[in-house]
Design an enzyme around this catalytic site. Structure first.
Site, PDB file in Angstrom:
ATOM      1  N   ASP A 104     -34.449  12.656  -1.586  1.00 49.84           N
ATOM      2  CA  ASP A 104     -33.175  13.354  -1.811  1.00 49.84           C
ATOM      3  C   ASP A 104     -32.310  12.634  -2.825  1.00 49.84           C
ATOM      4  O   ASP A 104     -31.464  13.238  -3.479  1.00 49.84           O
ATOM      5  CB  ASP A 104     -32.427  13.523  -0.489  1.00 49.84           C
ATOM      6  CG  ASP A 104     -33.110  14.593   0.337  1.00 49.84           C
ATOM      7  OD1 ASP A 104     -34.099  14.270   1.013  1.00 49.84           O
ATOM      8  OD2 ASP A 104     -32.688  15.762   0.247  1.00 49.84           O
ATOM      9  N   ARG A 124     -33.320  24.913   1.516  1.00 46.72           N
ATOM     10  CA  ARG A 124     -33.224  23.475   1.741  1.00 46.72           C
ATOM     11  C   ARG A 124     -34.225  22.757   0.822  1.00 46.72           C
ATOM     12  O   ARG A 124     -35.027  23.391   0.150  1.00 46.72           O
ATOM     13  CB  ARG A 124     -33.488  23.149   3.220  1.00 46.72           C
ATOM     14  CG  ARG A 124     -34.692  23.927   3.734  1.00 46.72           C
ATOM     15  CD  ARG A 124     -35.562  23.241   4.674  1.00 46.72           C
ATOM     16  NE  ARG A 124     -36.065  21.986   4.206  1.00 46.72           N
ATOM     17  CZ  ARG A 124     -37.117  21.852   3.388  1.00 46.72           C
ATOM     18  NH1 ARG A 124     -37.773  22.905   2.906  1.00 46.72           N
ATOM     19  NH2 ARG A 124     -37.541  20.662   3.015  1.00 46.72           N
ATOM     20  N   GLY A 125     -34.191  21.401   0.894  1.00 47.80           N
ATOM     21  CA  GLY A 125     -35.013  20.611  -0.016  1.00 47.80           C
ATOM     22  C   GLY A 125     -34.182  20.299  -1.251  1.00 47.80           C
ATOM     23  O   GLY A 125     -33.520  21.196  -1.805  1.00 47.80           O
TER      24      GLY A 125
HETATM   25  O1  MRU Z   1     -32.806  18.511   5.336  1.00 48.94           O
HETATM   26  P1  MRU Z   1     -33.815  18.999   4.345  1.00 48.94           P
HETATM   27  O2  MRU Z   1     -34.859  19.869   4.944  1.00 48.94           O
HETATM   28  O3  MRU Z   1     -33.165  19.620   3.133  1.00 48.94           O
HETATM   29  O4  MRU Z   1     -34.524  17.667   3.865  1.00 48.94           O
HETATM   30  C1  MRU Z   1     -35.500  17.746   2.862  1.00 48.94           C
HETATM   31  C2  MRU Z   1     -36.141  16.449   2.543  1.00 48.94           C
HETATM   32  O5  MRU Z   1     -35.795  15.410   3.072  1.00 48.94           O
HETATM   33  C3  MRU Z   1     -37.163  16.465   1.454  1.00 48.94           C
HETATM   34  O6  MRU Z   1     -38.157  15.500   1.681  1.00 48.94           O
HETATM   35  C4  MRU Z   1     -36.482  16.156   0.117  1.00 48.94           C
HETATM   36  O7  MRU Z   1     -35.368  16.989  -0.066  1.00 48.94           O
HETATM   37  C5  MRU Z   1     -37.398  16.304  -1.036  1.00 48.94           C
HETATM   38  S1  MRU Z   1     -37.790  18.001  -1.350  1.00 48.94           S
HETATM   39  C6  MRU Z   1     -38.772  18.046  -2.724  1.00 48.94           C
END
Ligand code: MRU
Length: 335
Positions: free
Chosen positions: A231, A48-49
């Site tokens: 994102d 994720r991320g």
């Molecule tokens: O749902 P996730 O855990 O993938 O969400 C991740 C985030 O919102 C992060 O802050 C974003 O992807 C930036 S990661 C460098």
């Protein structure tokens, strides 16, 4: 400093991921051999991320060549499956478009090597962008700091030292006294499970708070700045990030605390004019109504579970990128 590496190639060209759904109690790596397995891992947040799902998807595309004769059609079909996993992070689509372009310029004989090369380049570039975000953010903060963050935008979310956490690691490596306040980040606890885990391993002091405590903590006056990841950043500088970010931005503005967004240029989407046009993923009700199988709400209660929110550009003090620090309304000119 120990920084986790959440993704790797396996010796036979598969995709190895750290299963982030099991952290912090279990550190287990999964070897993924099919496009569908990578898609499942992205959908369920094992990986994720925003930057990391782009890298994982790019690596996942290479697995399509194991499933039949090498062809552009197979690559495009894999890209479609992987692109349908999560709608909000633009890095996913950016990485898949790069893979498709590279495949279109290749030949059946060279396709496997070219795709692996492109996926590795996406990963290497992300690692380098994280390092540059770290340098730009550290220079902006300038010294000892207490940084409040939301969700996980660290090494676990990228191919390098993270985005929001990159300035923290850079300052820590330079011997500065830097500590982090991590919002727990309901419903899936990326802040308490992941951010606190990776910071603790790196030796950075971290205090976990429940999301509802962030405004009170910002009022206390000891937080130097907020840094969050993103994102997707729209052309006007509006920022989509993990649900709850908008509330932190409002509280930071109310208490005069700088609110920074840290993101690589692969997160900027000039084709999306403003935040109202960013697709926001809605996830299963069970994520809010329970935790690892234990009910947290009565079965009769309705649930709303958007995974992200949009922080308007006017609440963002600056965006820290791999190309420097910009006012939010100027950042789209960088791509
Ligand atoms: O749902 P996730 O855990 O993938 O969400 C991740 C985030 O919102 C992060 O802050 C974003 O992807 C930036 S990661 C460098």
């Amino acid at each position: 400093m120990t920084i986790p590496q959440p993704i790797a190639w396996t010796p036979d060209g598969g995709v190895r991921i750290l299963d982030q759904t099991l952290l912090p109690d279990t550190e287990r790596y999964l070897d993924l051999d099919t496009v569908d397995a990578v898609a499942e891992a992205i959908r369920t947040l094992r990986v994720r991320g925003a930057p990391l799902i782009g890298i994982a998807a790019a690596m996942g595309v290479t697995l399509s060549l194991r499933e039949g004769p090498p062809s552009l059609g197979a690559v495009c079909a894999a890209s479609k499956v992987l692109g349908a996993t999560r709608p909000t992070a633009v890095n996913l689509h950016w990485a898949l478009e790069r893979m498709e372009r590279r495949a279109a310029a290749s030949t059946p004989a060279r396709l496997a090597a070219d795709l692996r090369d492109e996926a590795s380049a996406i990963w290497d570039e992300d690692r380098a962008m994280c390092a540059r975000i770290g340098e730009a953010g550290a220079a902006l903060i300038g010294g000892d700091a207490l940084v409040l963050t939301h969700c996980n935008a660290g090494a676990l979310a990228t191919g390098g030292i993270g985005t929001a956490l990159a300035p923290v690691y850079t300052l820590h490596s330079a011997g500065r006294r830097v500590a982090v306040v991590a919002d727990e980040t309901r419903p899936l606890l990326q802040g308490s499970r992941l951010t606190a885990w990776e910071l603790s391993r790196a030796g950075v002091p971290v205090t976990v708070i429940a999301d509802g405590m962030a405004a009170s903590r910002l009022r206390r006056g000891d937080v130097t700045c907020v840094i969050v990841g993103a994102d997707r950043i729209a052309a006007n500088g509006d920022v989509a990030n993990k649900i709850g970010t908008y509330g932190v931005a409002l509280a930071a503005r109310a208490h005069g605390v700088p609110f920074y967004v840290a993101a690589p240029t692969s997160t900027i989407d000039p084709a999306t004019p403003d935040g109202s046009r960013i697709p926001i993923e809605e996830r299963a009700a069970s994520e809010v109504a329970g935790w690892r199988g234990h009910p947290a709400a009565p079965a009769e209660a309705a649930v709303w579970n958007p995974a992200f929110d949009v922080t308007p550009a006017e609440l963002v003090t600056a965006i820290i990128t791999d190309r420097g620090v910009f006012a939010p309304q100027d950042v789209a000119r960088e791509v």
